[in-house]
Design a protein around this motif. Structure first.
Motif, PDB file in Angstrom:
ATOM      1  N   TYR A  23      13.034  -3.152  27.859  1.00 45.40           N
ATOM      2  CA  TYR A  23      12.366  -4.445  27.674  1.00 45.40           C
ATOM      3  C   TYR A  23      13.334  -5.591  27.944  1.00 45.40           C
ATOM      4  O   TYR A  23      13.013  -6.536  28.668  1.00 45.40           O
ATOM      5  CB  TYR A  23      11.800  -4.571  26.259  1.00 45.40           C
ATOM      6  CG  TYR A  23      11.186  -5.939  26.019  1.00 45.40           C
ATOM      7  CD1 TYR A  23       9.877  -6.209  26.391  1.00 45.40           C
ATOM      8  CD2 TYR A  23      11.955  -6.980  25.473  1.00 45.40           C
ATOM      9  CE1 TYR A  23       9.324  -7.471  26.212  1.00 45.40           C
ATOM     10  CE2 TYR A  23      11.407  -8.240  25.294  1.00 45.40           C
ATOM     11  CZ  TYR A  23      10.099  -8.477  25.665  1.00 45.40           C
ATOM     12  OH  TYR A  23       9.564  -9.734  25.511  1.00 45.40           O
ATOM     13  N   PHE A  73      10.194 -12.895  25.061  1.00 44.64           N
ATOM     14  CA  PHE A  73       8.904 -13.091  24.391  1.00 44.64           C
ATOM     15  C   PHE A  73       8.465 -14.549  24.375  1.00 44.64           C
ATOM     16  O   PHE A  73       7.294 -14.847  24.151  1.00 44.64           O
ATOM     17  CB  PHE A  73       8.954 -12.549  22.955  1.00 44.64           C
ATOM     18  CG  PHE A  73      10.235 -12.843  22.237  1.00 44.64           C
ATOM     19  CD1 PHE A  73      10.454 -14.071  21.645  1.00 44.64           C
ATOM     20  CD2 PHE A  73      11.245 -11.890  22.166  1.00 44.64           C
ATOM     21  CE1 PHE A  73      11.626 -14.353  20.986  1.00 44.64           C
ATOM     22  CE2 PHE A  73      12.431 -12.163  21.503  1.00 44.64           C
ATOM     23  CZ  PHE A  73      12.637 -13.393  20.909  1.00 44.64           C
ATOM     24  N   GLN A 117       4.487 -11.005  27.542  1.00 51.51           N
ATOM     25  CA  GLN A 117       5.836 -10.526  27.230  1.00 51.51           C
ATOM     26  C   GLN A 117       6.068 -10.465  25.724  1.00 51.51           C
ATOM     27  O   GLN A 117       6.777  -9.587  25.227  1.00 51.51           O
ATOM     28  CB  GLN A 117       6.884 -11.430  27.891  1.00 51.51           C
ATOM     29  CG  GLN A 117       6.967 -11.248  29.399  1.00 51.51           C
ATOM     30  CD  GLN A 117       8.104 -12.030  30.017  1.00 51.51           C
ATOM     31  OE1 GLN A 117       9.205 -12.071  29.478  1.00 51.51           O
ATOM     32  NE2 GLN A 117       7.850 -12.663  31.151  1.00 51.51           N
ATOM     33  N   ARG A 118       5.484 -11.409  24.978  1.00 48.64           N
ATOM     34  CA  ARG A 118       5.613 -11.369  23.524  1.00 48.64           C
ATOM     35  C   ARG A 118       4.910 -10.151  22.953  1.00 48.64           C
ATOM     36  O   ARG A 118       5.452  -9.434  22.100  1.00 48.64           O
ATOM     37  CB  ARG A 118       5.063 -12.661  22.908  1.00 48.64           C
ATOM     38  CG  ARG A 118       5.448 -12.848  21.454  1.00 48.64           C
ATOM     39  CD  ARG A 118       4.518 -12.177  20.485  1.00 48.64           C
ATOM     40  NE  ARG A 118       3.207 -12.775  20.495  1.00 48.64           N
ATOM     41  CZ  ARG A 118       2.141 -12.237  19.881  1.00 48.64           C
ATOM     42  NH1 ARG A 118       2.250 -11.085  19.249  1.00 48.64           N
ATOM     43  NH2 ARG A 118       0.968 -12.836  19.933  1.00 48.64           N
ATOM     44  N   CYS A 124       6.911  -7.086  23.519  1.00 48.49           N
ATOM     45  CA  CYS A 124       8.025  -6.983  22.573  1.00 48.49           C
ATOM     46  C   CYS A 124       7.525  -6.458  21.223  1.00 48.49           C
ATOM     47  O   CYS A 124       8.155  -5.583  20.621  1.00 48.49           O
ATOM     48  CB  CYS A 124       8.683  -8.345  22.397  1.00 48.49           C
ATOM     49  SG  CYS A 124      10.198  -8.304  21.397  1.00 48.49           S
ATOM     50  N   ARG A 150       8.808  -3.016  19.485  1.00 45.07           N
ATOM     51  CA  ARG A 150       9.570  -3.125  18.248  1.00 45.07           C
ATOM     52  C   ARG A 150       8.753  -2.847  16.984  1.00 45.07           C
ATOM     53  O   ARG A 150       9.326  -2.542  15.933  1.00 45.07           O
ATOM     54  CB  ARG A 150      10.200  -4.519  18.144  1.00 45.07           C
ATOM     55  CG  ARG A 150      11.260  -4.791  19.203  1.00 45.07           C
ATOM     56  CD  ARG A 150      11.884  -6.169  19.018  1.00 45.07           C
ATOM     57  NE  ARG A 150      12.864  -6.482  20.033  1.00 45.07           N
ATOM     58  CZ  ARG A 150      14.162  -6.180  19.979  1.00 45.07           C
ATOM     59  NH1 ARG A 150      14.629  -5.514  18.929  1.00 45.07           N
ATOM     60  NH2 ARG A 150      14.984  -6.528  20.942  1.00 45.07           N
TER      61      ARG A 150
END
Length: 238
Positions: A99, A108, A114-115, A118, A122
């Motif tokens: 990532y 992010f 993209q956020r 993430c 995670r």
């Protein structure tokens, strides 16, 4: 399952936590899990779940981007409830590496996509490991936290995860939760008094300004619903 949940929802309606939590736990014989992020709601539930530590697998997700204050309250919680074993689940190191390589360490901020990716790497993937095989998942969700949680039930079927989700604090107000914290001297993050009412990863959380809604401090640079993918409220299809 539909009949069982309807029965239990009726049984626990209006009951205090000290009664509703053990009542629900005894009705599920399979694996039971409780997820904590050490926010105010989860801290209250930790207090009431601790006496039943042998019945519930308590876990937290360490994303690698936590506030230092979160680790501090984690330790104080372990000290206050020594019989409660809080297992930590981490993201896969290779997933994080990929990532960051593709998006940058703080990618992010660049887009919602993209956020969310993430959050998936995670949080969502480690969560799936934590709840694998579980029949019941206890959460600290409250209806007033966001509009898309207002039609939830105390007990409801989570179709995506194929388990029952139990939301004991669903109808509690923030004030009622704060009273429980003070009454039982439950450990609370020092960030809370600084306006961090909903605490996630450090880069994605800010303090609330006066009058802002509960979730405004999470992913504040985005518009729309503020969810990370851990709790997706769906039409219930028993």
């Amino acid at each position: 399952m539909k009949e069982k949940l309807a029965y239990l929802n009726n049984e626990i309606k209006g009951l205090p936590l000290a009664e509703s939590i053990p009542l629900v736990l005894k009705h599920f014989s399979g694996k039971k899990v409780f997820s904590t992020s050490f926010g105010i709601e989860d801290q209250v539930l930790t207090h009431y779940i601790a006496p039943y530590a042998e019945l519930v697998n308590t876990f937290t997700l360490d994303t690698g981007r936590q506030f230092a204050e979160t680790y501090e309250v984690f330790q104080r919680t372990q000290n206050k409830y020594p019989k409660l074993n809080i297992e930590t689940f981490f993201p896969d190191a290779e997933d994080v590496k990929q990532y960051v390589s593709a998006n940058g360490i703080n990618g992010f901020y660049n887009s919602i996509e993209q956020r969310k990716e993430c959050c998936r790497v995670r949080k969502v993937v480690p969560l799936q490991k934590a709840i694998t095989g579980a029949e019941l998942w206890v959460t600290g969700l409250r209806a007033e936290q966001s509009d898309n949680r207002s039609d939830m039930q105390l007990l409801e079927w989570d179709e995506a995860n194929q388990l029952v989700k139990f939301n004991p604090l669903l109808h509690y107000t923030l004030k009622e939760v704060e009273v429980l914290i003070d009454t039982y001297n439950i450990p609370l993050s020092s960030l809370y008094k600084k306006g961090y009412l909903s605490i996630g990863c450090a880069p994605c959380t800010r303090a609330l300004a006066e009058g802002e809604p509960f979730r405004a401090g999470r992913w504040w640079w985005e518009d729309g619903k503020k969810e990370c993918g851990l709790h997706i409220h769906q039409d219930k299809n028993y």
